[in-house]
Design a protein around this motif. Structure first.
Motif, PDB file in Angstrom:
ATOM      1  N   SER A 289      70.545  21.797  16.839  1.00  0.00           N
ATOM      2  CA  SER A 289      69.845  21.648  18.288  1.00  0.00           C
ATOM      3  C   SER A 289      69.901  20.068  18.389  1.00  0.00           C
ATOM      4  O   SER A 289      69.432  19.353  17.527  1.00  0.00           O
ATOM      5  N   VAL A 290      69.747  19.658  19.541  1.00  0.00           N
ATOM      6  CA  VAL A 290      69.456  18.304  19.742  1.00  0.00           C
ATOM      7  C   VAL A 290      68.435  18.019  20.681  1.00  0.00           C
ATOM      8  O   VAL A 290      68.180  18.672  21.510  1.00  0.00           O
ATOM      9  N   ILE A 291      67.619  17.299  20.519  1.00  0.00           N
ATOM     10  CA  ILE A 291      66.436  16.536  21.229  1.00  0.00           C
ATOM     11  C   ILE A 291      66.440  15.377  21.752  1.00  0.00           C
ATOM     12  O   ILE A 291      66.797  14.321  20.982  1.00  0.00           O
ATOM     13  N   GLN A 292      66.252  15.126  22.952  1.00  0.00           N
ATOM     14  CA  GLN A 292      66.228  13.947  23.612  1.00  0.00           C
ATOM     15  C   GLN A 292      64.948  13.562  24.071  1.00  0.00           C
ATOM     16  O   GLN A 292      64.059  14.331  24.483  1.00  0.00           O
ATOM     17  N   ALA A 376      58.839  17.374  17.864  1.00  0.00           N
ATOM     18  CA  ALA A 376      58.027  17.617  19.005  1.00  0.00           C
ATOM     19  C   ALA A 376      59.128  18.683  19.734  1.00  0.00           C
ATOM     20  O   ALA A 376      58.586  19.508  20.243  1.00  0.00           O
ATOM     21  N   GLY A 377      60.424  18.645  19.500  1.00  0.00           N
ATOM     22  CA  GLY A 377      61.489  19.664  20.180  1.00  0.00           C
ATOM     23  C   GLY A 377      60.924  20.942  19.574  1.00  0.00           C
ATOM     24  O   GLY A 377      61.267  21.892  20.215  1.00  0.00           O
ATOM     25  N   LEU A 378      61.096  20.831  18.131  1.00  0.00           N
ATOM     26  CA  LEU A 378      60.739  22.245  17.423  1.00  0.00           C
ATOM     27  C   LEU A 378      59.605  22.895  17.884  1.00  0.00           C
ATOM     28  O   LEU A 378      59.766  24.146  18.016  1.00  0.00           O
ATOM     29  N   LYS A 379      58.316  22.238  18.345  1.00  0.00           N
ATOM     30  CA  LYS A 379      57.337  22.879  18.775  1.00  0.00           C
ATOM     31  C   LYS A 379      57.780  23.718  20.066  1.00  0.00           C
ATOM     32  O   LYS A 379      57.364  25.026  20.335  1.00  0.00           O
ATOM     33  N   LYS A 380      58.576  23.131  21.008  1.00  0.00           N
ATOM     34  CA  LYS A 380      59.142  23.832  22.222  1.00  0.00           C
ATOM     35  C   LYS A 380      60.012  24.829  21.999  1.00  0.00           C
ATOM     36  O   LYS A 380      59.803  26.045  22.592  1.00  0.00           O
ATOM     37  N   LEU A 381      60.894  24.563  20.761  1.00  0.00           N
ATOM     38  CA  LEU A 381      61.692  25.811  20.388  1.00  0.00           C
ATOM     39  C   LEU A 381      61.285  26.935  19.894  1.00  0.00           C
ATOM     40  O   LEU A 381      61.587  28.244  20.240  1.00  0.00           O
ATOM     41  N   VAL A 382      60.128  26.699  19.167  1.00  0.00           N
ATOM     42  CA  VAL A 382      59.289  27.828  18.798  1.00  0.00           C
ATOM     43  C   VAL A 382      58.626  28.647  19.827  1.00  0.00           C
ATOM     44  O   VAL A 382      58.834  29.821  19.938  1.00  0.00           O
ATOM     45  N   LYS A 383      58.015  27.822  20.699  1.00  0.00           N
ATOM     46  CA  LYS A 383      57.471  28.474  22.023  1.00  0.00           C
ATOM     47  C   LYS A 383      58.259  29.350  22.772  1.00  0.00           C
ATOM     48  O   LYS A 383      57.925  30.500  23.390  1.00  0.00           O
ATOM     49  N   GLN A 384      59.546  28.973  22.780  1.00  0.00           N
ATOM     50  CA  GLN A 384      60.662  29.485  23.558  1.00  0.00           C
ATOM     51  C   GLN A 384      61.101  30.670  22.922  1.00  0.00           C
ATOM     52  O   GLN A 384      61.849  31.570  23.517  1.00  0.00           O
ATOM     53  N   GLY A 385      60.818  30.793  21.467  1.00  0.00           N
ATOM     54  CA  GLY A 385      61.007  31.937  20.738  1.00  0.00           C
ATOM     55  C   GLY A 385      62.534  31.885  20.426  1.00  0.00           C
ATOM     56  O   GLY A 385      63.012  32.609  19.726  1.00  0.00           O
TER      57      GLY A 385
END
Ligand code: F0G
Length: 451
Positions: A289-292, A376-385
């Motif tokens: 996964s890529v985070i920007q 920071a991106g990981l936090k979002k990806l966890v929240k999104q499941g």
């Protein structure tokens, strides 16, 4: 325009060819702008010899282990150790190396708790000789530049590429030309390019403007470009993934998360994963996964608004200056590896970046702001499941904490986001310096206050 050949002096005409990522045209030579002679798209390195004689996975793993016991420069390099999957040189003495690679894989127990995943690691590329992941690609591309007889190498940069290129040019006895956007890169990175002796030009434009100018320059002058458009760079950067898998005992993680700027690194890691699966070094693929940064989110928008079919450029703005890029050169390569591995692409705010950076710092590791987008991106990806609690996740930290001290100091002093509505959430992470009278009493009282 002169060309860069696989059959230049010192380099065998052997194990690789240039392949266009769009039309698939194969060639033994590449022009200096590293674009396809037929359709103008980017080139990548292909290894047709693998079809004739596939390298044996068990033998490769054992050879890479054995080389760790050797003291020859090519084996001490954490890049050239994996040379079986790189463009071959006929003489290993030609390698320009600073013992790049060999970077640690750290567990992040506190960040794991914060994000709610059980197994969280950081592959810290900021522990490379010049403090960023760029060294892994630079050792390969600089070596091929010298083999091809170039006297000058050049790059456009948001800072880390220029630091790395300047170092490898100096080690290899070549001249380095650096084009950086004036006032938009950190002093630490600029100081490296100066110290390593590159001719450093601060151009009144942004990174995208610098890169455009460099592309014009290499068509006119005998200058070898060392941006990640150069496919040799990406071959070196592949070794990050190979070394990572070796460190994990070839147990494939579920997710690898990487920052996205010009999108060379994600492309390189993805290429390595696909090649490792092809060679049966691994049996399945991690999701890459890529985070920007939200202010430099060209790939996010390209995928969301154009289905990955055409680039959506953006006017880039972020304090994570390393990834302040609005027109990423390798967007097609990155879109391909995201699709091939089933990875996600997300964006994070300036506040989320600062927050995550302080959390990585509190693990005793630290990184530069661009690297912190991964957490920071990981936090979002966890929240999104998208990332599940029981999965194993590796964050690629691309740059050292010391690369951008202004960001860190502004954050801890409260200059950044200080006093705003979001400030309270950050206060527990801030550790501002304390100015005291030089008395025992003053220091003792401070100790008590923090006890
Ligand atoms: N992290 C850091 C610390 C970087 O320096 C860069 C890129 C990236 C992430 C993004 O990697 O471009 O391969 O997607 N820095 C380049 C430079 C552009 O000039 O130093 P990417």
């Amino acid at each position: 325009m002169s060309s860069v050949s696989t059959s230049t002096p010192g380099v065998l005409k052997q194990n690789f060819r240039f392949r266009c990522i769009a039309c698939g045209d194969l060639s033994d030579v590449a022009s200096q702008d590293f674009r396809c002679g037929q359709c103008g798209d980017l080139l990548e390195i292909a290894y047709p010899t693998w079809n004739e004689k596939t390298p044996d996975a068990a033998k490769l793993k054992s050879a890479w282990q054995t080389r760790r016991l050797s003291s020859s420069p090519v084996d001490l390099s954490g890049v050239w150790r994996y040379r079986d999957l790189l463009p071959a040189l006929d003489d290993e003495q030609q390698v320009i190396t600073l013992r790049e690679g060999n970077t640690p894989l750290y567990e992040l127990p506190r960040c794991a708790r914060i994000t709610g995943v059980q197994h969280l690691f950081a592959k810290h590329q900021g522990m490379n000789p010049t403090g960023s992941f760029k060294d892994a690609g630079m050792t390969v591309a600089a070596t091929f530049a010298r083999c091809a007889g170039f006297r000058w190498v050049a790059c456009a940069s948001t800072g880390n590429t220029s630091a790395s290129m300047a170092a490898y040019a100096a080690r290899g006895g070549m001249r380095g030309l650096v084009l950086v956007p004036e006032g938009k890169i950190s002093w630490s990175k600029l100081s490296q390019a100066l110290d390593y002796g590159a001719v450093t030009c601060q151009l009144r434009t942004d990174f995208d403007g610098c890169l455009k100018l460099l592309q014009e320059l290499v068509r006119k002058a005998p200058v070898y470009q060392l941006n990640s458009i150069n496919p040799f760079r990406l071959e070196g950067q592949k070794t990050l993934a190979i070394e990572l898998l070796e460190q994990l005992d070839w147990q494939v993680p579920d997710h690898i998360i990487v920052p996205g700027g010009n999108l060379g690194n994600s492309s390189a890691i993805g290429k390595a994963l696909l090649e490792m699966r092809e060679l049966e070094l691994i049996s399945r693929l991690p999701k890459l996964s890529v985070i920007q940064a939200e202010g430099a989110n060209a790939l996010v928008r390209t995928l969301r608004e154009a289905g990955g079919k055409r680039l959506v450029s953006v006017p880039a703005e972020t304090r994570a200056t390393a990834i302040r890029i609005g027109n990423p050169a390798s967007w097609k390569k990155a879109a391909h590896v995201l699709e091939a591995t089933g990875g996600a692409c997300e964006q994070v705010t300036e506040l989320e970046i600062a927050h995550a950076k302080a959390e990585i710092g509190a693990e005793g590791i630290g990184c530069e702001p661009a690297s912190a987008v991964t957490l920071a991106g990981l936090k979002k990806l966890v929240k999104q499941g998208f990332v599940k609690a029981e999965e194993t996740v590796v964050l690629v930290l691309t740059g050292n904490l010391l690369k951008d001290p202004d960001f860190t100091i502004d954050f801890h002093r409260g200059v950044m986001f200080g006093g705003g509505p979001d400030s309270a959430a950050l206060d527990s992470l801030r550790h501002p310096p304390i100015v005291l009278d030089a008395t025992l009493d003053a220091v003792m009282r401070t100790l008590e206050r923090f006890n």
